[in-house]
Design a protein around this motif. Structure first.
Motif, PDB file in Angstrom:
ATOM      1  N   ASN A  92      -2.750  11.004  59.770  1.00  0.00           N
ATOM      2  CA  ASN A  92      -3.548   9.880  59.296  1.00  0.00           C
ATOM      3  C   ASN A  92      -4.881   9.763  60.011  1.00  0.00           C
ATOM      4  O   ASN A  92      -4.956   9.852  61.229  1.00  0.00           O
ATOM      5  N   GLU A  94      -7.067   7.105  59.185  1.00  0.00           N
ATOM      6  CA  GLU A  94      -7.513   5.704  59.132  1.00  0.00           C
ATOM      7  C   GLU A  94      -7.269   5.022  60.482  1.00  0.00           C
ATOM      8  O   GLU A  94      -6.424   5.448  61.260  1.00  0.00           O
ATOM      9  N   PHE A  97      -2.918   1.945  59.196  1.00  0.00           N
ATOM     10  CA  PHE A  97      -2.330   2.521  57.985  1.00  0.00           C
ATOM     11  C   PHE A  97      -0.871   2.088  57.863  1.00  0.00           C
ATOM     12  O   PHE A  97      -0.269   1.601  58.821  1.00  0.00           O
TER      13      PHE A  97
END
Length: 359
Positions: A92, A94, A97
């Protein structure tokens, strides 16, 4: 839907991974497993906002109690979910998340939030079997994850400023303004160099806040002076790792300790300081010296291993802290340091202490 950053998801990963492994591995100063030293896990305790839950290990089954019904979940499920979660955290990009597949499983095992209840002092509490003493200590841990960005050990604030008197020179207002307006990438170091080039010397006076000073004196009466030297060396040299800075201070021996027999005065005192910071000492609050008796760290490594460092194994814990921390420059404008200022016709300069893990 539950969302969190990499560090927060790492708390759930640590829970799954430890239940899957059924044992706790101890780490050395290089964040590698200590060979031959493991603690079999008896159970893991976790505080949720809706109550306390126990995850007990019985052969290949995890028994989850806390509600009316006792849940039985195969250990293999925790292993599978830990692997899935590790890959999801790594992938990931971000800042925060969600991971729906993991959230479903969490709710099925009475795990409703990423972080343990905020009223709990520790992120996770583990009852282990210590084969050396045949005891079953309850050990509490904060979780530090290497899957996200390195966390701070000691946060910067005006509370962590060290005040130095500039002696040996008189500067005009124009000279002071010129030095304070240096805006290079290494502006604080460059300002120090300019002052030194003009014949100025820096003499430590005190910390900006009395509580921090007294906390340091409580740990060791000479800590304010030792830390002032380390802080000054950080801003005026290329060193940032604490091991290098401590060695540099020891070589200079500014406090004139008797080092004929190679006593490691500086290293010993800084280790005590780091341990107290790790186990609860905050610059803004009066420190009594009482540890949360269950204090330690679980490190979630990039490869997914979870290693434990605990005051219960003090030497490894202290070595880990010293060998994996560095000084860091915080915002000088926010914390009010790095500029010459005048007070009672004397010149002063503040430097700030912030300590961060290296990974």
């Amino acid at each position: 839907m539950i969302t969190g950053n990499k560090g927060e998801w790492s708390e759930i990963y640590a829970l799954f991974k430890l239940l899957g492994d059924k044992q706790l591995f101890l780490g050395n100063k290089d964040i590698e497993k200590l060979e031959g030293l493991v603690y079999p896990i008896i159970k893991i305790l976790r505080s949720e906002n809706n109550g306390n839950f126990e995850y007990s290990i019985q052969d290949e089954i995890i028994l989850i109690s806390g509600n009316e019904e006792i849940l039985k979940i195969p250990i293999s499920e925790f292993k599978d979910k830990a692997l899935f979660l590790l890959n999801a955290i790594k992938k990931n990009k971000e800042r925060t998340f969600s991971i729906p597949e993991i959230e479903d499983f969490m709710q099925s095992i009475n795990c409703f939030s990423l972080k343990a209840s905020s009223s709990a002092k520790t992120d996770i509490t583990i009852v282990v079997h210590d084969q050396r003493t045949n005891q079953q200590p309850t050990l509490g841990f904060s979780i530090k994850s290497q899957l996200g960005s390195p966390s701070t050990l000691l946060n910067a604030g005006k509370t962590t400023n060290f005040i130095f008197n500039i002696v040996g020179i008189n500067l005009t207002e124009n000279e002071i303004r010129d030095i304070n307006s240096i805006a290079s990438r290494s502006k604080i170091m460059d300002r120090i160099v300019q002052i030194q080039n003009k014949g100025g010397q820096f003499v430590f006076v005190k910390t900006e806040r009395k509580i921090f000073s007294n906390n340091l004196v409580l740990i060791d009466s000479l800590l304010p002076e030792i830390l002032s030297q380390i802080v000054f060396d950080f801003y005026s040299s290329e060193f940032s790792n604490l091991t290098d800075l401590v060695n540099k201070t020891a070589d200079k021996n500014p406090l004139n300790f008797d080092i004929e027999n190679e006593h490691k005065f500086y290293e010993y005192k800084i280790k005590r300081f780091l341990t107290d910071v790790a186990l609860g000492m905050m610059p803004s609050k009066v420190w009594t010296g009482k540890y949360d008796a269950t204090g330690g760290y679980l490190i979630v490594k990039e490869n997914g291993d979870v290693l434990c460092y605990h005051i219960y194994n003090r030497n490894e814990f202290e070595d880990y802290l010293l060998n994996n921390t560095k000084l860091d420059t915080a915002s000088s404008s926010r914390h009010g340091f790095g500029e010459i200022y005048e007070e009672n016709e004397e010149l002063y300069f503040k430097l700030n202490l912030q300590i961060r893990f290296t990974k």
